[in-house]
Design an enzyme around this catalytic site. Structure first.
Site, PDB file in Angstrom:
ATOM      1  N   LYS A 188     -11.259  -2.535  -4.919  1.00 15.18           N
ATOM      2  CA  LYS A 188     -12.041  -0.935  -5.095  1.00 15.18           C
ATOM      3  C   LYS A 188     -10.297   0.240  -4.801  1.00 15.18           C
ATOM      4  CE  LYS A 188     -14.124  -2.533  -0.587  1.00 15.18           C
ATOM      5  NZ  LYS A 188     -13.018  -2.838   0.388  1.00 15.18           N
ATOM      6  N   LYS A 204       1.059  -1.700  -0.231  1.00 11.48           N
ATOM      7  CA  LYS A 204       0.235   0.317   0.374  1.00 11.48           C
ATOM      8  C   LYS A 204       0.961   1.648   0.131  1.00 11.48           C
ATOM      9  CE  LYS A 204      -4.782  -2.050   1.064  1.00 11.48           C
ATOM     10  NZ  LYS A 204      -5.806  -1.565   1.948  1.00 11.48           N
ATOM     11  N   LYS A 226      -6.338  -8.332  -9.663  1.00 10.68           N
ATOM     12  CA  LYS A 226      -7.713  -8.967  -9.261  1.00 10.68           C
ATOM     13  C   LYS A 226      -8.633  -7.552  -8.935  1.00 10.68           C
ATOM     14  CE  LYS A 226      -7.704  -8.167  -4.067  1.00 10.68           C
ATOM     15  NZ  LYS A 226      -8.735  -7.674  -4.203  1.00 10.68           N
TER      16      LYS A 226
HETATM   17  P1  ATP Z   1      -8.856  -2.188  -1.357  1.00  9.50           P
HETATM   18  O1  ATP Z   1      -8.040  -2.209  -2.892  1.00  9.50           O
HETATM   19  O2  ATP Z   1      -9.007  -1.520  -0.540  1.00  9.50           O
HETATM   20  O3  ATP Z   1      -7.480  -3.543  -0.194  1.00  9.50           O
HETATM   21  P2  ATP Z   1     -10.861  -4.844  -1.728  1.00  9.50           P
HETATM   22  O4  ATP Z   1     -11.346  -4.240  -2.865  1.00  9.50           O
HETATM   23  O5  ATP Z   1      -9.219  -5.970  -2.515  1.00  9.50           O
HETATM   24  O6  ATP Z   1     -10.036  -3.420  -1.748  1.00  9.50           O
HETATM   25  P3  ATP Z   1     -11.057  -5.369   0.689  1.00  9.50           P
HETATM   26  O7  ATP Z   1     -11.781  -4.752   1.327  1.00  9.50           O
HETATM   27  O8  ATP Z   1      -8.927  -5.721   0.784  1.00  9.50           O
HETATM   28  O9  ATP Z   1     -11.469  -5.361  -0.717  1.00  9.50           O
HETATM   29  O10 ATP Z   1     -11.828  -6.633   1.181  1.00  9.50           O
HETATM   30  C1  ATP Z   1     -13.387  -7.389   1.521  1.00  9.50           C
HETATM   31  C2  ATP Z   1     -12.840  -8.860   0.651  1.00  9.50           C
HETATM   32  O11 ATP Z   1     -13.414  -9.166   0.132  1.00  9.50           O
HETATM   33  C3  ATP Z   1     -12.093  -9.632   1.500  1.00  9.50           C
HETATM   34  O12 ATP Z   1     -12.439 -11.187   2.246  1.00  9.50           O
HETATM   35  C4  ATP Z   1     -11.167  -9.929  -0.062  1.00  9.50           C
HETATM   36  O13 ATP Z   1     -10.552 -11.170   0.182  1.00  9.50           O
HETATM   37  C5  ATP Z   1     -12.454 -10.424  -1.064  1.00  9.50           C
HETATM   38  N1  ATP Z   1     -12.031  -9.805  -1.905  1.00  9.50           N
HETATM   39  C6  ATP Z   1     -11.925  -8.361  -2.361  1.00  9.50           C
HETATM   40  N2  ATP Z   1     -11.830  -8.427  -3.900  1.00  9.50           N
HETATM   41  C7  ATP Z   1     -11.681  -9.568  -4.025  1.00  9.50           C
HETATM   42  C8  ATP Z   1     -11.523  -9.530  -5.642  1.00  9.50           C
HETATM   43  N3  ATP Z   1     -11.707  -9.750  -6.775  1.00  9.50           N
HETATM   44  N4  ATP Z   1     -11.847 -11.481  -6.203  1.00  9.50           N
HETATM   45  C9  ATP Z   1     -12.699 -12.255  -4.685  1.00  9.50           C
HETATM   46  N5  ATP Z   1     -11.969 -11.594  -3.758  1.00  9.50           N
HETATM   47  C10 ATP Z   1     -12.231 -10.706  -2.919  1.00  9.50           C
HETATM   48 MG    MG Z   2      -8.231  -5.838  -0.423  1.00  6.41          MG
END
Ligand code: ATP
Ligand code: MG
Length: 332
Positions: free
Chosen positions: A198, A112, A195
């Site tokens: 967000k 990050k 992946k």
């Molecule tokens: P950030 O980019 O802020 O890390 P994020 O989209 O990765 O956000 P998180 O809040 O880190 O989301 O993850 C929340 C949940 O969603 C976790 O259990 C994570 O494993 C799952 N998750 C996030 N992105 C994916 C994805 N592309 N496919 C499957 N599961 C996901």
């Molecule tokens: Mg994440």
């Protein structure tokens, strides 16, 4: 029954399809079999500054999406992290039992801060795994459903629990990471080797839970596909088409092989049009329900207050024990 605990950061206006299929759908299943605690980690969200009014809205929106996605606030304990002050209190104990070297090895911090550099990051971003350890250990869960990227943090929570138990006497249960199967991993529509996340560069690569039907159809239509025209599953050679197939498969319950047979000789466009229908049929009702919940914020806040009270009754017991074990003088 065994207990589980999990949460998703309210760091965007909407959860995306990856959050839904990779986390929320599993949570909904788990709440049938486990004593489940689901929370909204707003204290983690402020490791990067958030506009206050946006943060408030995002917490409500996240709660609405949890519920619309199937979390039942009667069955599960659904709460907001900052409503339970024990998280911050136990976090300090965790921070004090973590070595600088140990904290420095957390790969999420490195990831990050890869762009802006560590000096530009808040100390909170550095200590957030210790707050996360507190989030977990307060509830004495058996399991913590997390993505692969969070495994190291659950490992830290285990180490900190073990260290505390060893130094001060048995206080915390050692939690297990529950990692979902690979099939639930969703990739960015514009950049299908990364992946869906967000914090993606372009919003067009994300299918959001709160998107309109038109937005969904448009994003799928402009999804990056691969050279050639054959519809088959091959993550290496055809990451774009493979991602579309896997989303289709997970949402429709049709196997990838069946889909490949069905689309033999057809064009990418056909697959996209049908996939858009499948996604809209699945996510549309979730979005509509979330929006309905958001029209009555007072009711939503009342639900969250009830959840916080339930959570606090567990958290305060663990904290009291930890305070006592570590040698804090009782407040009287
Ligand atoms: P950030 O980019 O802020 O890390 P994020 O989209 O990765 O956000 P998180 O809040 O880190 O989301 O993850 C929340 C949940 O969603 C976790 O259990 C994570 O494993 C799952 N998750 C996030 N992105 C994916 C994805 N592309 N496919 C499957 N599961 C996901
Ligand atoms: Mg994440």
């Amino acid at each position: 029954t065994e207990r589980v605990l999990s949460g998703m950061q309210p760091s965007a206006d909407s959860l995306h399809l990856g959050n839904y299929l990779g986390a929320l759908v599993n949570w909904v299943e788990m709440q049938e079999r486990y004593d489940a605690f689901f929370f909204i980690p707003d204290m983690h969200a402020i490791t990067v500054a958030q506009p206050p009014e946006e943060l408030r809205q995002r917490v409500r929106r996240t709660a609405a999406q949890y519920i619309a996605g199937g979390i039942d606030p009667e069955r599960s304990t659904l709460f907001v992290q900052s409503h339970v002050p024990e998280h911050a209190q136990l976090a300090w104990l965790m921070i004090c039992s973590t070595g600088m070297g140990e904290a420095s090895r957390m790969t999420q911090f490195k990831d990050k801060t890869a762009k802006g550099g560590a000096d530009a990051a808040s100390v909170g971003l550095f200590t957030y795994p210790m707050l996360q350890a507190a989030d977990i250990l307060l509830y004495q869960p058996h399991g913590v459903p997390v993505g692969e990227d969070q495994k190291q943090h659950v490992e830290l929570a285990r180490n900190l629990a073990q260290r505390f138990n060893h130094r001060y006497g048995e206080t915390f249960r050692l939690p297990e990471p529950y990692i979902p199967a690979e099939g639930a991993r969703i990739y960015d529509l514009q950049n299908p080797t990364a992946k869906m996340s967000k914090s993606a560069e372009s919003p067009n690569g994300l299918l959001n839970l709160l998107d309109t039907d038109q937005q969904i159809a448009k994003k799928i239509k402009s999804a990056v596909t691969d050279d050639g025209s054959e519809i088959r599953f091959d993550r290496e050679a055809k990451p774009g088409v493979s991602n579309l197939l896997s989303i289709y498969s997970v949402l429709s319950g049709t196997t990838i092989d069946e889909l490949v047979a069905e689309y033999e000789g057809k064009m990418y466009g056909h697959l996209k049009v049908d996939l858009a229908d499948v996604v809209v049929a699945k996510l549309g009702p979730v979005r509509d329900r979330a929006e309905e919940l958001l029209r009555d914020p007072a009711e939503l806040d009342a639900l969250l207050a009830k959840g916080a009270a339930k959570a606090r009754s567990v958290a305060s017991e663990t904290l009291a024990q930890a305070y006592d074990r570590i040698g804090f003088l009782p407040a009287g």
